[in-house]
Design a protein around this motif. Structure first.
Motif, short mmCIF file in Angstrom:
data_model
loop_
_atom_site.label_atom_id
_atom_site.label_comp_id
_atom_site.label_asym_id
_atom_site.label_seq_id
_atom_site.Cartn_x
_atom_site.Cartn_y
_atom_site.Cartn_z
N UNK A 582 0.83 -1.21 0.00
CA UNK A 582 0.00 0.00 0.00
C UNK A 582 0.87 1.26 0.00
N UNK A 583 1.94 1.25 0.79
CA UNK A 583 2.83 2.42 0.85
C UNK A 583 3.57 2.60 -0.48
N UNK A 584 4.03 1.50 -1.05
CA UNK A 584 4.72 1.57 -2.33
C UNK A 584 3.78 2.11 -3.41
N UNK A 585 2.50 1.70 -3.35
CA UNK A 585 1.52 2.16 -4.34
C UNK A 585 1.34 3.68 -4.28
N UNK A 586 1.43 4.27 -3.06
CA UNK A 586 1.31 5.72 -2.92
C UNK A 586 2.46 6.39 -3.67
N UNK A 587 3.67 5.86 -3.50
CA UNK A 587 4.83 6.44 -4.19
C UNK A 587 4.70 6.28 -5.71
N UNK A 588 4.26 5.11 -6.13
CA UNK A 588 4.15 4.86 -7.57
C UNK A 588 3.08 5.75 -8.20
N UNK A 589 2.00 6.02 -7.45
CA UNK A 589 0.96 6.91 -7.99
C UNK A 589 1.48 8.33 -8.12
N UNK A 590 2.31 8.76 -7.16
CA UNK A 590 2.88 10.10 -7.24
C UNK A 590 3.94 10.19 -8.34
N UNK A 591 4.65 9.08 -8.57
CA UNK A 591 5.61 9.07 -9.67
C UNK A 591 4.88 9.20 -11.01
N UNK A 592 3.75 8.49 -11.13
CA UNK A 592 2.97 8.57 -12.37
C UNK A 592 2.43 9.99 -12.57
N UNK A 593 2.00 10.61 -11.47
CA UNK A 593 1.48 11.98 -11.56
C UNK A 593 2.57 12.95 -12.02
N UNK A 594 3.75 12.84 -11.43
CA UNK A 594 4.86 13.73 -11.81
C UNK A 594 5.31 13.48 -13.24
N UNK A 595 5.26 12.23 -13.65
CA UNK A 595 5.62 11.91 -15.04
C UNK A 595 4.64 12.57 -16.00
N UNK A 596 3.35 12.57 -15.62
CA UNK A 596 2.34 13.23 -16.44
C UNK A 596 2.53 14.73 -16.49
N UNK A 597 3.15 15.28 -15.46
CA UNK A 597 3.43 16.72 -15.41
C UNK A 597 4.77 17.07 -16.06
N UNK A 598 5.38 16.05 -16.70
CA UNK A 598 6.67 16.24 -17.37
C UNK A 598 7.78 16.66 -16.40
N UNK A 599 7.67 16.22 -15.16
CA UNK A 599 8.69 16.53 -14.16
C UNK A 599 9.85 15.55 -14.27
N UNK A 600 11.03 16.02 -13.92
CA UNK A 600 12.20 15.15 -13.91
C UNK A 600 12.06 14.18 -12.74
N UNK A 601 12.28 12.89 -13.01
CA UNK A 601 12.06 11.84 -12.01
C UNK A 601 13.39 11.22 -11.57
N UNK A 602 13.37 10.46 -10.46
CA UNK A 602 14.57 9.72 -10.07
C UNK A 602 14.94 8.69 -11.14
N UNK A 603 16.24 8.42 -11.27
CA UNK A 603 16.67 7.41 -12.22
C UNK A 603 16.20 6.03 -11.81
#
Length: 757
Positions: A582-603
């Motif tokens: 459940x905690x990992x899913x929260x991070x993955x959902x935020x990563x998907x959101x930032x990716x949609x915003x064209x934000x630079x993500x962790x490698x």
């Protein structure tokens, strides 16, 4: 009796002013004073006892035998008068002889008087004498009479001091304050320190008790009330909307007292009687303290403590003395003295000068202790009567290892302490030389030695110690030192700064671990329900999953801060695999959101869990394939295994990291993840102790994350160890545990020239 305490006191004070302004000698003035007070309170006896040469001496009396003046003397704690001076509290008795501390003095002729009331004459928080009245009829004095006595006693303290009737130093200092003394307490953060005593809140000395202009004093106190209420309102408005819980309740209680008409009315009445604003606040505060001593209800006692805190705030405002020792700056190496201390207050001090902390209260779970441990500052708590034993500027030797502080030590004691301290510094210097030396064992195995951190200021420790990285960054520290929930931008800035400081070395961020021993007043149960056992309750990941917005904000902050880098994130107190998912899913959902915003993500993102709850060990076969790393939190794990609260000093001997039970458990954990590509690290105090670290290496642990101060000692230890040899010894001991495994391991190490102190 006059209609009010204020009018009675005002009448008496007016007459006293005339008496003290006269040109008669001090004894004649006191003789007149007891007459004025006796007449004003319609009491047959009025007596003044003053502290001289360590004894309470009858200095003046109306109604008792004049032959007893300067003859009757009693020790502090002896008789009713001595009891009042010792406890700094009033007595009001209908029948004096019925009190267990009553002491009959035949030379006074007091046997015909039944009722007795007495109040301490206080100067700078210590009794310099006693003012008492007696009456032939058995009766308790009315509250307004007692209040009038207390008001007069405040004025007497100034008049007596100005007249030189008491030895100021002798009266204000207990015998313990005139020579060396050792005070015991509870070791909250271990270590040694030497420095001068500095009080966190310097004592406010009320020099002027009698008011020259009543209206001016009223105006001063009205303005002080307005300013204090503005401060409380501002504190309430700064609390984040919708958080609720205990913080809100505390602020509401503060507001209730701040706007309480009864409290303000008593202060105004004291000014009406002729006191200055400061003296009036102190007068009412003395009454509060006396009531607090009589309260058995802990909830009500807490509320009275709140009122005490507000009184101190009001007194500082009206006197213009708002600063702490931190705002004035430390001029030399200092040991900070306080009743209690908040983490944010500790961080205000110059760490180059602040060498240690001594608290009158404090507990192992206090926020300030968590921060002090991270800062490497020794802390001693639960030291009683600090203000009665220590003066500002006294030399202190703080030995938090042994749980004591030596005040005003003899030169020989200082020399011995400094020699011990120097030896400790020499060891630290030797460890510092290992900064750039990689910790290989004698058999050639590389042990990873990382450090724990939680503050931006901790990060220089990476280069100073040569640690391999930060194996545990406690993100909750930022929450502990904030009055409200830290905003996302603040969190992102902190995490980015930490990663920048670490450079190429890894940093493992643990998501916020609050609850248990780290309670945030602004983030509690919605219903404010008290937990009987918070260590096993609503805390850590349980809080984060329920307050999903909290974890989402932190996830986004960490992801943005680690843009272009590898993010290592760890979830605390995972009990079952679904919580990790459940905690990992929260991070993955935020990563998907930032990716949609064209934000630079962790490698890359490496997810890990803390093993603190024994139940998780039974499901590692399910969880291990999902993990990049597993960190074993030995502090909580051990208390759960032994059902021994680590904050309870009575259970200290039951909380042993070298018990076969904990070592067998840890060895099973290592076997459970064998074959999986999972880094296993031991975090916490266990890995930072040389003997315990030796045992951990013996059961297969190859990664440690410890306090920065422990990195050098552990690196030095690693280079002396042969893993095959210690592994064989540990296998034997765990298969057939000796009576005392700690003693057996110590002997084994000594035989091989390995110092494990």
């Amino acid at each position: 009796m006059p209609l009010s305490a204020a009018s009675a006191a005002r009448t008496i004070l007016t007459r006293l002013h005339d008496v003290m302004a006269s040109r008669s000698h001090a004894q004649a003035k006191l003789n007149n004073v007891v007459e004025v007070i006796g007449e004003g309170l319609d009491s047959e006896v009025c007596s003044i006892y003053l502290l001289r040469e360590g004894m309470l001496e009858l200095f003046a009396t109306r109604g008792l035998a004049q032959e007893a003046v300067h003859v009757t003397r009693m020790a502090v704690g002896e008789g009713l008068v001595g009891t009042i001076a010792q406890n700094t509290e009033m007595l009001n008795l209908a029948e004096a002889t019925a009190h267990p501390d009553f002491s009959y003095r035949p030379e006074t002729g007091e046997e015909k008087f039944h009722s007795f009331a007495g109040v301490p004459i206080v100067r700078r928080e210590r009794a310099v004498g006693v003012l008492c009245v007696q009456h032939a009829d058995p009766r308790r004095y009315e509250e307004v009479e007692i209040e009038a006595l207390q008001t007069v006693a405040m004025v007497l303290s100034e008049l007596i001091s100005n007249a030189g009737l008491v030895d100021e130093e002798e009266a204000l200092l207990s015998p313990a304050m005139t020579g060396p003394q050792r005070l015991g307490g509870l070791a909250l953060v271990k270590g040694l320190a030497i420095g001068s005593a500095v009080f966190h809140q310097p004592r406010i000395t009320i020099e002027h008790v009698m008011a020259e202009d009543r209206d001016a004093e009223l105006q001063r106190v009205y303005l002080a009330f307005d300013k204090m209420r503005e401060q409380i309102d501002r504190m309430a408005s700064q609390a984040e909307f919708g958080v609720g819980g205990e913080h809100e309740e505390v602020l509401e209680t503060y507001k209730m007292f701040a706007y309480d008409e009864g409290w303000s009315r008593r202060i105004i009445e004291a000014i009406d009687s002729g006191l200055t604003a400061e003296a009036a606040i102190e007068r009412v505060q003395q009454r509060t303290r006396m009531r607090m001593r009589q309260i058995d209800d802990p909830l009500l006692a807490d509320r009275m403590h709140d009122l005490e805190d507000l009184s101190n705030r009001l007194l500082r405002i009206v006197s213009g003395q708002m600063g702490t020792a931190a705002t004035m700056g430390l001029k030399q190496d200092a040991i900070l003295i306080a009743r209690n201390l908040g983490p944010a207050e500790l961080l205000e001090y110059d760490k180059r000068r602040l060498k240690g902390v001594v608290l009158e209260e404090g507990s192992l779970t206090a926020h300030v202790v968590i921060v002090a441990r991270a800062m490497g500052i020794p802390v001693l708590g639960r030291v009683r009567s600090l203000r009665g034993a220590i003066r500002d500027g006294d030399l202190l030797l703080l030995d938090a290892d042994a749980g004591n502080v030596t005040v005003r030590p003899q030169p020989a004691v200082v020399d011995a302490f400094e020699a011990r301290f120097a030896k400790s510094r020499e060891r630290q210097a030797a460890y510092a030389k290992l900064r750039d030396v990689e910790p290989f064992t004698r058999c050639g195995t590389r042990i990873t030695v990382m450090m724990n951190a939680g503050l931006r200021d901790d990060m220089p420790g990476l280069s100073l110690t040569g640690a391999d990285g930060v194996g545990l960054f406690r993100t909750e520290f930022q929450f502990l030192v904030s009055a409200t929930l830290p905003a996302r931008e603040r969190q992102t800035r902190l995490y980015r700064d930490v990663l920048d400081s670490a450079g190429d070395k890894p940093v493992v961020f643990r998501t916020v671990d609050i609850g248990g021993d780290k309670v945030l007043p602004y983030l509690r149960h919605n219903d404010g329900e008290h937990e009987e056992n918070p260590a096993m309750g609503w805390r850590a990941l349980r809080v984060a999953l329920e307050r999903e917005g909290l974890l989402k904000v932190q996830a986004r902050s960490l992801l943005e801060a680690a843009a272009g880098r590898t993010l290592n994130v760890m979830f605390p107190m995972v009990t079952e695999p679904w919580e990790f998912d459940a905690a990992r899913a929260v991070f993955e959902s935020q990563r998907a959101y930032l990716k949609g915003q064209k934000k630079l993500l962790p490698e890359a993102i490496r997810y890990g869990a803390m093993l603190e709850v024994p139940a998780l060990a039974e499901q590692l076969d399910v969880l291990a394939p999902k993990l990049s790393f597993l960190s074993i939190g030995t502090n909580d794990l051990t208390q759960f295994l032994f059902a021994a609260d680590r904050a309870n000093p009575k259970l200290a001997e039951r909380y042993d990291w070298l018990s076969p039970a904990i070592l067998r458990f840890l060895k099973r954990v290592m076997q459970s993840v064998a074959g999986h590509n999972v880094d296993v690290t031991v975090c916490g105090e266990m890995g930072g102790r040389r003997l315990e670290a030796l045992a951990l290496m013996g059961i297969g642990i190859r990664r440690l994350s410890i306090t920065p101060a422990s990195v050098g000692p552990i690196k030095e230890l690693v280079r002396k160890v042969d893993l095959e040899e210690i592994g064989a010894a540990m296998n034997g001991w765990l298969a057939a545990p000796p009576r005392d495994l700690r003693a057996a391991l110590t002997t084994w190490a000594q035989e091989r020239g390995i110092d494990c102190d």
